[in-house]
Design an enzyme around this catalytic site. Structure first.
Site, PDB file in Angstrom:
ATOM      1  N   HIS A  52       0.550  -1.403   0.311  1.00  0.00           N
ATOM      2  CA  HIS A  52      -0.482  -0.209  -0.173  1.00  0.00           C
ATOM      3  C   HIS A  52       1.054   1.172  -0.349  1.00  0.00           C
ATOM      4  O   HIS A  52       2.160   0.866   0.128  1.00  0.00           O
ATOM      5  CB  HIS A  52      -1.091  -0.129   1.243  1.00  0.00           C
ATOM      6  CG  HIS A  52      -1.998  -1.297   0.945  1.00  0.00           C
ATOM      7  ND1 HIS A  52      -3.241  -0.774   1.977  1.00  0.00           N
ATOM      8  CD2 HIS A  52      -2.309  -2.351   0.205  1.00  0.00           C
ATOM      9  CE1 HIS A  52      -3.671  -2.089   2.405  1.00  0.00           C
ATOM     10  NE2 HIS A  52      -3.039  -2.771   1.059  1.00  0.00           N
ATOM     11  N   GLU A  54       1.414   3.752   2.055  1.00  0.00           N
ATOM     12  CA  GLU A  54       1.979   4.284   3.362  1.00  0.00           C
ATOM     13  C   GLU A  54       2.680   3.279   3.670  1.00  0.00           C
ATOM     14  O   GLU A  54       3.772   3.721   3.472  1.00  0.00           O
ATOM     15  CB  GLU A  54       0.796   4.138   4.233  1.00  0.00           C
ATOM     16  CG  GLU A  54      -0.633   5.225   3.903  1.00  0.00           C
ATOM     17  CD  GLU A  54      -1.225   4.912   3.315  1.00  0.00           C
ATOM     18  OE1 GLU A  54      -2.684   4.772   3.736  1.00  0.00           O
ATOM     19  OE2 GLU A  54      -1.917   3.767   2.150  1.00  0.00           O
ATOM     20  N   CYS A  82      -5.847   2.133   6.205  1.00  0.00           N
ATOM     21  CA  CYS A  82      -6.544   1.175   6.054  1.00  0.00           C
ATOM     22  C   CYS A  82      -5.768   0.056   7.172  1.00  0.00           C
ATOM     23  O   CYS A  82      -4.558   0.765   8.250  1.00  0.00           O
ATOM     24  CB  CYS A  82      -6.175   0.002   5.129  1.00  0.00           C
ATOM     25  SG  CYS A  82      -4.530  -0.914   5.489  1.00  0.00           S
ATOM     26  N   CYS A  85      -2.105   0.057   7.352  1.00  0.00           N
ATOM     27  CA  CYS A  85      -1.029   1.121   7.565  1.00  0.00           C
ATOM     28  C   CYS A  85      -1.464   1.217   8.315  1.00  0.00           C
ATOM     29  O   CYS A  85      -0.448   2.498   8.922  1.00  0.00           O
ATOM     30  CB  CYS A  85      -1.861   1.118   5.896  1.00  0.00           C
ATOM     31  SG  CYS A  85      -2.194   0.734   4.406  1.00  0.00           S
TER      32      CYS A  85
END
Length: 153
Positions: A52, A54, A82, A85
């Site tokens: 992801h 991040e 999420c 993350c």
């Protein structure tokens, strides 16, 4: 538009254009406003469900700075993190996070963060089957770590 959020947004769009992953981008800056790292979602490009935006930005920052503690840094991300993350942000000690879209916005276009949030609340238990096994044997490793004065971060 905030200049750092614009960087995050442009990273998201760059990744989408290259079909590297979902519409997510991130940037990490220091307290003086210097960009340390950027990231976009690379789930498809890397065949990695953990890639992801991040996470990518955190990994790059840690590699560049040669440390795992990012407590003196700020994260901007194009969407509310999420659970994975969010955990990585907490583990890296980042305290200030600015986000654009909400997790509800992400859910409305098909992303399933809420399924994980519900699981963490004690709902949606059929999402995964967690089964304890061989705790005593695994505890031996924990004991060795404590005996060797392992670092808790």
């Amino acid at each position: 538009m905030d200049k750092y959020m614009e960087i995050a947004k442009l990273n998201a769009e760059k990744g989408m254009k290259k079909q590297e992953g979902g519409p997510f981008g991130a940037v990490i800056i220091d307290l003086d406003g210097n960009v340390i790292s950027t990231g976009n979602n690379k789930v498809f490009a890397n065949n990695d469900p953990t890639a992801h935006a991040e996470i990518v930005a955190i990994r790059r920052a840690c590699e560049k700075l040669k440390k795992y503690d990012l407590s003196d840094y700020i994260l901007y991300t194009s969407c509310e993190p999420c659970p994975m993350c969010l955990s990585a942000i907490i583990w890296s000690n980042i305290k200030d996070v600015y986000y654009g879209c909400t997790r509800k916005d992400a859910g409305e276009i098909g992303f399933r963060d809420d399924a994980i949030y519900e699981y963490l609340k004690g709902n949606n238990k059929d999402l995964i089957n967690l089964k304890p096994i061989d705790r005593d044997e695994c505890m031996e490793t924990f004991k060795k770590y404590v005996e060797n004065e392992g670092i808790i971060y």
